[in-house]
Design an enzyme around this catalytic site. Structure first.
Site, mmCIF file in Angstrom:
data_model
loop_
_atom_site.group_PDB
_atom_site.id
_atom_site.type_symbol
_atom_site.label_atom_id
_atom_site.label_comp_id
_atom_site.label_asym_id
_atom_site.label_seq_id
_atom_site.Cartn_x
_atom_site.Cartn_y
_atom_site.Cartn_z
ATOM 1 N N TRP A 157 100.097 86.619 -10.998
ATOM 2 C CA TRP A 157 98.937 86.838 -10.131
ATOM 3 C C TRP A 157 99.084 88.094 -9.293
ATOM 4 C CZ3 TRP A 157 94.604 85.118 -11.531
ATOM 5 C CH2 TRP A 157 94.519 83.922 -12.247
ATOM 6 N N ASP A 189 98.097 85.764 -0.574
ATOM 7 C CA ASP A 189 97.359 84.934 -1.528
ATOM 8 C C ASP A 189 98.026 83.562 -1.555
ATOM 9 O OD1 ASP A 189 96.206 83.633 -3.663
ATOM 10 O OD2 ASP A 189 96.460 85.283 -5.101
ATOM 11 N N LYS A 247 92.701 74.670 -6.360
ATOM 12 C CA LYS A 247 94.025 74.065 -6.434
ATOM 13 C C LYS A 247 94.207 73.021 -5.334
ATOM 14 C CE LYS A 247 94.820 77.803 -9.205
ATOM 15 N NZ LYS A 247 94.735 79.246 -9.171
HETATM 16 C C1 PLP Z 1 94.366 80.513 -9.554
HETATM 17 C C2 PLP Z 1 94.873 81.691 -8.838
HETATM 18 C C3 PLP Z 1 94.099 82.863 -8.680
HETATM 19 C C4 PLP Z 1 92.760 83.050 -9.350
HETATM 20 O O1 PLP Z 1 91.707 82.381 -8.753
HETATM 21 P P1 PLP Z 1 90.218 82.624 -9.288
HETATM 22 O O2 PLP Z 1 89.445 81.530 -8.649
HETATM 23 O O3 PLP Z 1 90.245 82.530 -10.779
HETATM 24 O O4 PLP Z 1 89.816 83.969 -8.817
HETATM 25 C C5 PLP Z 1 94.640 83.901 -7.938
HETATM 26 N N1 PLP Z 1 95.851 83.810 -7.372
HETATM 27 C C6 PLP Z 1 96.622 82.712 -7.521
HETATM 28 C C7 PLP Z 1 97.965 82.644 -6.869
HETATM 29 C C8 PLP Z 1 96.151 81.621 -8.256
HETATM 30 O O5 PLP Z 1 96.923 80.529 -8.412
#
Ligand code: PLP
Length: 358
Positions: free
Chosen positions: A101, A170, A194
């Site tokens: 990511w 993030d 999540k």
């Molecule tokens: C799932 C995830 C994303 C992507 O999220 P989207 O909703 O597809 O934009 C970005 N960063 C991390 C750490 C993730 O687990």
């Protein structure tokens, strides 16, 4: 029949949350319509937004110096929105690449600012080098990192610090899974799917004073100050996600808040890693200090056994256990909503499988 769902995202939601939504699907609390049929300017939807903001402030400990936003485009949208809002044309930022990511964040952010790579652990991505060794570019407006790498299963133990340079964090796959220290945080964001509800939105907190640096054109739906003064309704928001996020935040609060989540997550992760390490059959290759409490990748001795492992798991009540193609093997995603019983069921299935094949 609902199985224990280990998908990485969209991912399992508590049955209580889904049931609560089911009960109000036709008619929401005396409003005369389903929540998703009400105007986003109605008292019900505005009230929902207000409660989300209040609960987020409480659960994360975010004061009035932060805007709390719900924005379209998920976490990947934020990889673009953050430099647009925080960095002036031609300005600089730094980023740590510690997995899948953050590599995506790197290519996206680099479109909108001069981006320096502070550290890069590819291709293995199995550890996190000490932040004192990172190469943060002078004049960086922020230092970005992915707190939990969902695919590689690598998680920071705590947020790093760079003499007050704002952190961009993030937390898509570990938000509200443990208490956080916001002292140096400029932006903390997460997609919803999540730990916070269904997919499609990003939840963002951003320090108000950082939003004045841009002087560049930003799309209205990602314009932080504009969205902050419009209840995140610069466009018609996905009200279903709003309501589900509210129910999820309530669920976390009702169960004792972030500290209680952290204790439960610690216990679940320990049960799984302890079994993997002692099995003599399965393996996890991540530096034990940085193993993720949320996403546990693991390998069987022979890749040829994987298909049988996955189909047998489904029959044993276990869903979504296959790993990401970038890493291979299996992966168990054990977010807040995964109960200890789900992890116990997985370990028990893994034992049976190992005995049969070992
Ligand atoms: C799932 C995830 C994303 C992507 O999220 P989207 O909703 O597809 O934009 C970005 N960063 C991390 C750490 C993730 O687990």
């Amino acid at each position: 029949m609902r199985k224990y769902n280990f998908y990485p995202g969209p991912s399992t939601l508590p049955a209580e949350v889904l049931e609560a939504y089911g009960e109000e699907l036709l008619e929401y609390q005396g409003s005369g319509a389903s929540f998703i049929e009400l105007s986003h300017r109605s008292d019900e939807v505005l009230g929902c937004h207000e409660r989300i903001v209040a609960m987020v402030r409480e659960l994360l400990g975010a004061g009035e110096d932060y805007h709390v936003l719900l924005l379209p485009g998920g976490a990947i949208g934020q990889y673009a929105a953050i430099p647009m809002n925080l960095v002036a044309e031609g300005g600089k930022a730094s980023l740590a690449i510690t997995g899948h990511w953050s590599a995506i964040a790197s290519s996206e952010m680099a479109k909108f600012c001069e981006l320096h790579t502070a550290v890069d652990t590819r291709p293995e991505c199995r550890t996190i080098p000490d932040p004192s060794s990172w190469d943060v570019a002078d004049g960086s407006e922020f230092v970005a990192f992915v707190d939990n790498e969902t695919i590689h299963g690598v998680e920071f133990q705590r947020f790093p610090s760079f003499g007050g340079v704002p952190l961009v964090v993030d937390q898509s796959s570990n938000i509200l899974s443990r208490p956080v220290d916001l002292s140096d945080v400029g932006v903390l964001f997460a997609c919803l799917q999540k730990n916070l509800g269904p997919s499609g939105l990003a939840f963002v907190i951003v320090r108000e004073d950082l939003c004045d640096r841009r002087g560049r054109a930003v799309p209205s739906v990602w314009d932080y100050p504009k969205q902050a003064s419009n209840q995140s309704m610069a466009n018609t928001p996905p009200t279903f996600q709003f309501r589900m996020a509210e129910l999820m935040l309530h669920w976390v609060k009702d169960r004792g808040g972030v500290e209680r989540m952290a204790a439960a997550n610690e216990a679940k992760a320990k049960a799984l890693y302890d079994y993997i390490d002692s099995s003599g059959y399965y393996s996890n290759k991540v530096d034990p200090k940085f193993r993720s409490r949320m996403n546990v990748p693991f390998f069987l001795p022979e890749p040829a056994q994987e298909a049988e492992f996955v189909s047998g798991a489904f029959d044993a009540g276990i869903l979504g256990i296959k790993g990401h193609r970038a890493v291979g093997g299996m992966r168990a995603s054990i977010y807040n909503a995964m109960p200890q019983e789900g992890v116990d069921a997985l370990v028990s299935y893994m034992k049976d499988f190992a005995e049969k094949h070992g």
